[in-house]
Design an enzyme around this catalytic site. Structure first.
Site, PDB file in Angstrom:
ATOM      1  CE  LYS A   1      29.385  38.472 -18.849  1.00 60.15           C
ATOM      2  NZ  LYS A   1      29.455  37.880 -20.176  1.00 60.15           N
TER       3      LYS A   1
ATOM      4  CD  GLU B   1      34.542  41.400 -22.358  1.00 49.74           C
ATOM      5  OE1 GLU B   1      34.928  42.423 -21.798  1.00 49.74           O
ATOM      6  OE2 GLU B   1      33.345  41.193 -22.635  1.00 49.74           O
TER       7      GLU B   1
ATOM      8  CB  VAL C   1      24.933  39.484 -15.582  1.00 51.30           C
ATOM      9  CG1 VAL C   1      24.603  38.002 -15.636  1.00 51.30           C
ATOM     10  CG2 VAL C   1      25.991  39.741 -14.521  1.00 51.30           C
TER      11      VAL C   1
ATOM     12  CG  PHE D   1      31.803  56.467 -28.773  1.00 49.43           C
ATOM     13  CD1 PHE D   1      30.513  56.318 -28.285  1.00 49.43           C
ATOM     14  CD2 PHE D   1      31.962  56.972 -30.060  1.00 49.43           C
ATOM     15  CE1 PHE D   1      29.408  56.669 -29.044  1.00 49.43           C
ATOM     16  CE2 PHE D   1      30.863  57.334 -30.833  1.00 49.43           C
ATOM     17  CZ  PHE D   1      29.581  57.167 -30.320  1.00 49.43           C
TER      18      PHE D   1
ATOM     19  N   GLY E   1      31.017  41.545 -32.515  1.00 48.99           N
ATOM     20  CA  GLY E   1      30.952  42.416 -31.334  1.00 48.99           C
ATOM     21  C   GLY E   1      30.658  41.655 -30.052  1.00 48.99           C
TER      22      GLY E   1
ATOM     23  N   GLY F   1      26.621  41.483 -27.668  1.00 49.80           N
ATOM     24  CA  GLY F   1      26.294  42.117 -28.951  1.00 49.80           C
ATOM     25  C   GLY F   1      26.102  43.610 -28.791  1.00 49.80           C
TER      26      GLY F   1
HETATM   27  N1  HSE Z   1      32.448  39.140 -24.109  1.00 49.98           N
HETATM   28  C1  HSE Z   1      31.207  38.983 -23.447  1.00 49.98           C
HETATM   29  C2  HSE Z   1      30.513  37.720 -23.948  1.00 49.98           C
HETATM   30  C3  HSE Z   1      30.365  40.196 -23.701  1.00 49.98           C
HETATM   31  O1  HSE Z   1      30.970  37.171 -24.969  1.00 49.98           O
HETATM   32  O2  HSE Z   1      29.565  37.257 -23.333  1.00 49.98           O
HETATM   33  C4  HSE Z   1      29.135  40.319 -22.842  1.00 49.98           C
HETATM   34  O3  HSE Z   1      29.472  40.427 -21.478  1.00 49.98           O
END
Ligand code: HSE
Length: 350
Positions: free
Chosen positions: A227, A212, A155, A10, A209, A324
């Site tokens: 990805k 990772e 992705v 969560f 946000g 996000g």
């Molecule tokens: N940490 C990843 C990014 C989140 O910044 O693209 C989305 O996969």
């Protein structure tokens, strides 16, 4: 039918999903004939609560917003279950798996996905570990149990890529893929071009946000490698291991690199690439100087872009948000709505 949803993990994405489900409850009922109830939430740090008759989603969000453990939930519910117990004991139709990504082991996420699928529950996940390392196995398991394993959010967050290319571009051969796949690093590079330091820009990306749980995955290119592997595995039917993809991140780039590039009308971007030479698939992740006026060169902030070379349609570019809370929450919603449609087509109510 009202879909019962359990959320394992969560964090930003799970909360983003619940915020959308709450704010669009009526809209989703009217436009998609979609109704839901949240029956369980389990998180390593925040705690867990399960009630098969339905939880008060708003209260769970408020507890989390105020950093109060989920065990303080005031309604009916069993507290303190592990994620595995939560999956086993919940009557969820859909398990949303949004725990943190581990690209080396893909655990514990893969075990949660396997368990849910083997109990005939659909799984929607934005977790790149299981998708990059075990996609074919998990798809097979989902097929055997007559359920879906959907991963649109892995992705480009909610920007349609996987379902779009698989379905709308079906019939094309994908010759190559080249893109900006990571919102955090693109945001950092853009902020550094504007004069911020790397050390100022990274915490901002975390606050928004984008990053990772361990941002090393972003800045060292592991997230892009995952990805790229996911796209190669799904769209080109290969089994690329993300850890074996040649990779370089952005940590060696200085403001000087970025300014020098701008003087030549170029911009540094972290690029993921896949080339399919008659079945021989080569992938890489590296920072590159890109023409500032090109689609990839003009991609700013947490936006991402992918250029697909196809045999029938030529060049197709997908551009949109790559990270996000709301954006990835929407990715999960889009897969949930896909399950809603598939179920209703299979078992029409009228
Ligand atoms: N940490 C990843 C990014 C989140 O910044 O693209 C989305 O996969």
């Amino acid at each position: 039918m009202k879909f019962k949803i359990a959320i394992i993990g969560f964090g930003t994405v799970g909360q983003g999903l619940v915020e959308i489900l709450l704010s669009k409850k009526e809209f989703l009922k009217q436009t998609e004939n979609f109704e839901w109830s949240l029956v369980a939430v389990s998180d390593f740090e925040k705690g867990s609560v399960l009630c098969n008759e339905g939880l008060n989603a708003q209260e769970l969000l408020s507890l989390t917003d105020n950093s109060v453990p989920l065990e303080n939930y005031t309604g009916n519910g069993i507290k303190g279950l592990t994620p595995e117990e939560t999956i086993r004991r919940s009557n969820a139709d859909i398990v949303v798996e949004t725990t943190y990504t581990n690209i080396e082991t893909a655990e514990p996420a893969t075990s949660f996905v396997r368990l849910a699928l083997s109990l005939d529950k659909h799984v929607v996940s934005s977790n790149k570990g299981p998708a990059a390392l075990h996609y074919n196995e998990l798809q097979q398991l989902a097929r055997e149990h007559g359920v879906q394993y959907l991963i649109e959010g892995t992705v480009l967050s909610g920007t349609p890529v996987i379902n779009f290319v698989k379905e709308e571009l079906a019939g094309n051969e994908i010759k190559s893929v080249k893109g900006i796949f990571n919102g955090t690093t693109n945001f950092i590079l853009c902020e550094m071009e504007k004069g911020k330091s790397y050390d100022e820009a990274l915490p901002e990306a975390q606050k928004l946000g984008y990053a990772e749980a361990d941002p090393t995955a972003d800045v060292e290119g592991f997230d892009v490698a995952a990805k790229v592997a996911i796209l190669a595995n799904i769209l080109m039917n290969k089994s690329l291991n993300p850890l074996k993809i040649p990779r370089r991140g952005i940590t060696h780039l200085t403001p000087q690199h970025l300014t020098n590039a701008l003087k030549k009308n170029k911009r540094w971007k972290l690029i993921g690439e896949i080339t399919n030479n008659d079945g021989e698939v080569v992938a890489s992740v590296s920072p590159q100087e890109i023409d500032a006026d090109s689609p990839l060169g003009s991609t700013n902030g947490a936006m991402n872009a992918i250029v697909f070379q196809t045999d029938l349609l030529g060049e197709v570019t997908i551009f949109g948000p790559g990270a996000g809370k709301k954006e990835t929450g929407f990715a999960i919603l889009s897969d949930i709505l896909r399950i809603n449609k598939l179920t209703k087509n299979k078992f029409p109510e009228s």
